[in-house]
Design a protein around this motif. Structure first.
Motif, PDB file in Angstrom:
ATOM      1  N   VAL A  51      68.147  50.684  -9.657  1.00  0.00           N
ATOM      2  CA  VAL A  51      69.293  51.587  -9.832  1.00  0.00           C
ATOM      3  C   VAL A  51      70.485  50.918  -9.154  1.00  0.00           C
ATOM      4  CG1 VAL A  51      70.184  53.927  -9.540  1.00  0.00           C
ATOM      5  CG2 VAL A  51      67.714  53.540  -9.646  1.00  0.00           C
ATOM      6  N   LEU A  52      71.509  50.603  -9.917  1.00  0.00           N
ATOM      7  CA  LEU A  52      72.630  49.796  -9.431  1.00  0.00           C
ATOM      8  C   LEU A  52      73.524  50.539  -8.449  1.00  0.00           C
ATOM      9  CD1 LEU A  52      74.175  47.119  -9.585  1.00  0.00           C
ATOM     10  CD2 LEU A  52      75.252  47.915 -11.691  1.00  0.00           C
ATOM     11  N   ASN A  53      73.867  49.878  -7.351  1.00  0.00           N
ATOM     12  CA  ASN A  53      74.703  50.403  -6.287  1.00  0.00           C
ATOM     13  C   ASN A  53      76.179  50.172  -6.633  1.00  0.00           C
ATOM     14  OD1 ASN A  53      76.213  50.634  -3.879  1.00  0.00           O
ATOM     15  ND2 ASN A  53      74.575  49.794  -2.604  1.00  0.00           N
ATOM     16  N   ARG A  54      76.956  51.258  -6.753  1.00  0.00           N
ATOM     17  CA  ARG A  54      78.361  51.152  -7.173  1.00  0.00           C
ATOM     18  C   ARG A  54      79.186  50.290  -6.220  1.00  0.00           C
ATOM     19  NH1 ARG A  54      79.789  56.099  -7.062  1.00  0.00           N
ATOM     20  NH2 ARG A  54      81.100  55.968  -5.227  1.00  0.00           N
ATOM     21  N   PRO A 285      70.960  48.799 -18.809  1.00  0.00           N
ATOM     22  CA  PRO A 285      71.919  48.641 -19.892  1.00  0.00           C
ATOM     23  C   PRO A 285      73.081  47.761 -19.424  1.00  0.00           C
ATOM     24  CG  PRO A 285      71.590  50.965 -19.339  1.00  0.00           C
ATOM     25  CD  PRO A 285      70.932  50.165 -18.275  1.00  0.00           C
ATOM     26  N   PRO A 286      73.978  47.361 -20.329  1.00  0.00           N
ATOM     27  CA  PRO A 286      75.127  46.562 -19.900  1.00  0.00           C
ATOM     28  C   PRO A 286      75.965  47.303 -18.868  1.00  0.00           C
ATOM     29  CG  PRO A 286      74.944  46.563 -22.291  1.00  0.00           C
ATOM     30  CD  PRO A 286      73.934  47.538 -21.774  1.00  0.00           C
ATOM     31  N   GLN A 302      82.590  59.264 -10.362  1.00  0.00           N
ATOM     32  CA  GLN A 302      81.647  58.474  -9.562  1.00  0.00           C
ATOM     33  C   GLN A 302      80.906  57.453 -10.407  1.00  0.00           C
ATOM     34  OE1 GLN A 302      79.461  61.602  -7.572  1.00  0.00           O
ATOM     35  NE2 GLN A 302      79.924  60.651  -5.601  1.00  0.00           N
ATOM     36  N   GLN A 303      80.978  57.642 -11.728  1.00  0.00           N
ATOM     37  CA  GLN A 303      80.296  56.719 -12.619  1.00  0.00           C
ATOM     38  C   GLN A 303      81.250  55.665 -13.153  1.00  0.00           C
ATOM     39  OE1 GLN A 303      77.037  56.460 -13.200  1.00  0.00           O
ATOM     40  NE2 GLN A 303      77.012  57.919 -11.520  1.00  0.00           N
TER      41      GLN A 303
ATOM     42  N   SER B  51      68.088  45.296 -25.831  1.00  0.00           N
ATOM     43  CA  SER B  51      67.429  46.488 -25.297  1.00  0.00           C
ATOM     44  C   SER B  51      67.866  47.711 -26.084  1.00  0.00           C
ATOM     45  CB  SER B  51      67.799  46.637 -23.822  1.00  0.00           C
ATOM     46  OG  SER B  51      67.529  47.933 -23.367  1.00  0.00           O
ATOM     47  N   LEU B  53      68.470  50.265 -24.788  1.00  0.00           N
ATOM     48  CA  LEU B  53      69.365  50.977 -23.874  1.00  0.00           C
ATOM     49  C   LEU B  53      70.809  50.512 -24.006  1.00  0.00           C
ATOM     50  CD1 LEU B  53      67.233  50.692 -20.594  1.00  0.00           C
ATOM     51  CD2 LEU B  53      67.421  52.690 -22.081  1.00  0.00           C
ATOM     52  N   GLU B  54      71.071  49.611 -24.973  1.00  0.00           N
ATOM     53  CA  GLU B  54      72.360  48.920 -24.968  1.00  0.00           C
ATOM     54  C   GLU B  54      73.569  49.844 -25.081  1.00  0.00           C
ATOM     55  OE1 GLU B  54      72.446  46.226 -28.262  1.00  0.00           O
ATOM     56  OE2 GLU B  54      72.634  47.841 -29.733  1.00  0.00           O
ATOM     57  N   CYS B  57      74.592  54.590 -20.774  1.00  0.00           N
ATOM     58  CA  CYS B  57      75.451  54.389 -19.628  1.00  0.00           C
ATOM     59  C   CYS B  57      74.620  53.835 -18.474  1.00  0.00           C
ATOM     60  CB  CYS B  57      76.018  55.743 -19.231  1.00  0.00           C
ATOM     61  SG  CYS B  57      77.644  55.608 -18.578  1.00  0.00           S
ATOM     62  N   LEU B  58      75.107  52.804 -17.828  1.00  0.00           N
ATOM     63  CA  LEU B  58      74.385  52.284 -16.666  1.00  0.00           C
ATOM     64  C   LEU B  58      74.743  53.148 -15.469  1.00  0.00           C
ATOM     65  CD1 LEU B  58      72.702  50.309 -15.075  1.00  0.00           C
ATOM     66  CD2 LEU B  58      74.594  48.702 -15.093  1.00  0.00           C
ATOM     67  N   TYR B  59      73.750  53.857 -14.966  1.00  0.00           N
ATOM     68  CA  TYR B  59      73.994  54.799 -13.879  1.00  0.00           C
ATOM     69  C   TYR B  59      74.333  54.048 -12.593  1.00  0.00           C
ATOM     70  CZ  TYR B  59      73.237  58.454 -10.437  1.00  0.00           C
ATOM     71  OH  TYR B  59      73.404  59.337  -9.393  1.00  0.00           O
ATOM     72  N   LEU B  60      75.396  54.483 -11.906  1.00  0.00           N
ATOM     73  CA  LEU B  60      75.800  53.867 -10.635  1.00  0.00           C
ATOM     74  C   LEU B  60      75.471  54.801  -9.481  1.00  0.00           C
ATOM     75  CD1 LEU B  60      79.303  52.478 -11.679  1.00  0.00           C
ATOM     76  CD2 LEU B  60      77.189  51.181 -11.371  1.00  0.00           C
ATOM     77  N   ARG B  61      74.762  54.235  -8.517  1.00  0.00           N
ATOM     78  CA  ARG B  61      74.298  55.006  -7.368  1.00  0.00           C
ATOM     79  C   ARG B  61      75.313  54.918  -6.233  1.00  0.00           C
ATOM     80  NH1 ARG B  61      71.423  52.941  -3.253  1.00  0.00           N
ATOM     81  NH2 ARG B  61      71.345  50.928  -4.298  1.00  0.00           N
TER      82      ARG B  61
END
Lengths: 463, 98
Positions: A51-54, A285-286, A302-303, B51, B53-54, B57-61
């Motif tokens: 899970v990517l860190n913003r 995803p990209p 936040q996204q 993918s 998933l392309e 949305c890439l979820y940002l934590r």
């Protein structure tokens, strides 16, 4: 004798300054108990996902903008496969196909012939900046023929900054990395302390004759400081030249720098060329970044990572800070370099200037020649200085008001250095260093010298 | 196109998989032939998809510390450990041919 043209490129890995890791919520911290900062994902247990860190994305965008890169609004993640004990998943998540930023530049200065007064500006092209995971740490226990693995560092966010082979020697490489370090520290995207492994540099070195194609390059690793970077690069250039002049060939290999011996050693493993079998990371995803124009109306803020707002919030970069110091205080460009190079020195200088009537152009001499040389001699940082900016300003005021001579001032500084809590005025009085201003008194002394009674002058009986 | 001995040795080395005998090689050969059927599809002018998933949305934590601190649990998986370190064989892992 046909000249050789050395070519040096660099791959710099900077640890991102963030609370948690790139793809997991474990803490980022240096020197914690082994395997205490490791989540299930970091340990590569089945069923876990990245899970990517913003914050890491923002750090990479900031750095890309500061290095004049084009920030890619769409970038992709890939898997780079290899087997090693500190890489539990058997692959590293990186950005090989489309990284987050490309095509930038970094300007830095080098001294001509070691003279600080003759500085030349050089530029190195930045090929790309990519986000990737750091690996864990292996401790090799040769006596028991085993490797001990600590995964605390596994998964920490890294920015890999790839510099094109535009440099030609160790000094340029070190200067470029130093400037990058200052930029990263100014941005706060990385603390970039080489000693703590937050900034790691690999050098790519080759030599060729002018007009001919580039020679075979070697990669030099295990460089732990700027000084060693310059040494390693220069050694490798020399080694390659000697090898080629003796009719030998250069192998496309990885070499380790041995700081004790001051040379590079082949790390060639018997397995031949590595094949990393790059593939797209199927779980991510990209990465889409936005700017003011492309910002979607209804998205949760936040996204969203907005390139324009990050650009607006960029602090003054070192080159801008230096130019401002030169303009504001009338000091020389090389002075501004030294001020920025030493942690806390600019602040110290400005504090002294604000507390004294002495012109900044004169103050700078005291800061760079007297204060800095004392600090260096005793291996102290500016923060550890026993002479505070307040005390120094006090001393310089006495000098400015002509109450003491500059020789006396240096004497007082030497005393102040002992940190005994005395004020400059105390020391002046104790040692009778006051300049005599009284016209009549001065005439008396001069007359006595002329009359041959200088001994009485020296013992003070005449004053 | 056949799978040569060189390609086989290279694959075994990279993936740490031992194809062991001719039956294994035969099976690999058949698997490749099966996958090769994809070449019959005309993909001219089509952007590759890596993918499904392309378009997601890439979820940002948020940058908060929410995990870790579970050394004891992780160590349960370790066959061998020294103090709080995992133990691994020295150097690069090689494929050992039996």
């Amino acid at each position: 004798l046909v000249p050789w043209v050395p070519v040096v490129g660099l791959e710099v890995h900077a640890q991102i300054s963030s609370n948690s890791k790139l793809f997991s919520g474990s803490q980022v911290q240096f020197a914690a108990p082994p395997n205490s900062l490791v989540s299930f994902f970091d340990a590569s247990l089945p069923g876990t996902l990245p899970v990517l860190n913003r914050r890491c994305v923002e750090a990479a965008v900031m750095t890309g903008l500061a290095l004049n890169c084009r920030v890619n609004k769409k970038s992709l993640f890939d898997r780079k496969h290899y087997f090693y004990a500190d890489l539990p998943a058997g692959y590293q998540i990186t950005q090989q196909r489309v990284p987050i930023a490309v095509n930038g530049s970094l300007s830095y200065s080098v001294c001509v012939d070691n003279k600080m007064s003759q500085m030349v500006t050089k530029t190195v092209r930045i090929k790309q900046i990519q986000l990737e995971q750091d690996s864990g740490k292996s401790l090799h226990d040769d006596t028991r023929s085993q490797t001990l693995v600590d995964l605390n560092r596994a998964g920490v966010g890294l920015m890999e900054v790839v510099m094109e082979p535009d440099m030609c020697c160790g000094e340029e490489a070190a200067a470029a990395v130093r400037e990058l370090q200052l930029i990263l520290q100014t941005l706060g995207s990385s603390q970039a302390v080489m000693a703590e492994g937050q900034l790691r540099v690999d050098a790519n070195v080759s030599v060729h004759h002018p007009g001919e194609p580039y020679g075979v390059r070697t990669e030099v690793k295990n460089i732990n400081s700027l000084r060693f970077l310059a040494k390693a690069v220069d050694y490798e250039i020399q080694r390659q030249i000697e090898e080629l002049e003796n009719g030998g060939t250069i192998l496309n290999e990885t070499r380790a720098f041995d700081s004790k011996l001051g040379c590079t050693i082949s790390m060639r493993d018997k397995e031949g060329k590595q094949d990393y079998r790059f593939m797209p990371e199927p779980n991510l995803p990209p990465l889409i970044l936005y700017d003011a124009k492309s910002l979607p109306a209804n998205m949760n803020h936040q996204q969203v990572v907005n390139i324009n707002s990050i650009h607006e919030r960029l602090p003054d970069l070192p080159s801008v800070k230096r130019a401002k110091l030169v303009e504001q205080y009338g000091i020389l460009p090389e002075h501004s370099f030294t001020l920025l190079n030493e942690d806390g020195l600019t602040e110290f200088f400005e504090n002294v200037v604000n507390q004294t009537q002495m012109k900044p152009k004169k103050v700078i001499g005291w800061i760079l020649k007297d204060l800095l040389s004392y600090l260096r001699q005793h291996s102290l940082t500016v923060k550890e200085s026993p002479v505070s900016s307040f005390l120094l300003a006090d001393l310089l005021n006495l000098l400015e008001k002509k109450e003491i001579s500059s020789t006396a001032a240096k004497q007082v500084l030497a005393e102040l250095w002992k940190g005994e809590g005395k004020t400059p005025l105390d020391i002046v009085k104790e040692n009778k260093l006051e300049l005599i201003q009284d016209q009549k008194e001065l005439e008396k002394i001069c007359q006595a010298v002329i009359d041959g009674r200088e001994n009485e002058v020296i013992t003070g009986s005449l004053c | 196109q056949t799978v040569t001995v060189e390609v086989l040795a290279h694959l075994e080395h990279l993936a740490l998989v031992d194809f062991r005998d001719s039956e294994g090689v035969e099976r690999l050969q058949k698997a490749i032939q099966f996958a090769d059927q994809l070449h019959e599809v005309n993909t001219d002018g089509i952007e590759p998809m890596d993918s499904v998933l392309e378009d997601r949305c890439l979820y940002l934590r948020d940058d908060d510390v929410t995990e870790g601190n579970c050394m004891k649990e992780l160590m349960k998986n370790a066959r061998e450990k020294v103090e709080e370190y995992f133990v691994a064989p020295p150097g690069i892992v090689l494929l050992i041919k039996i």
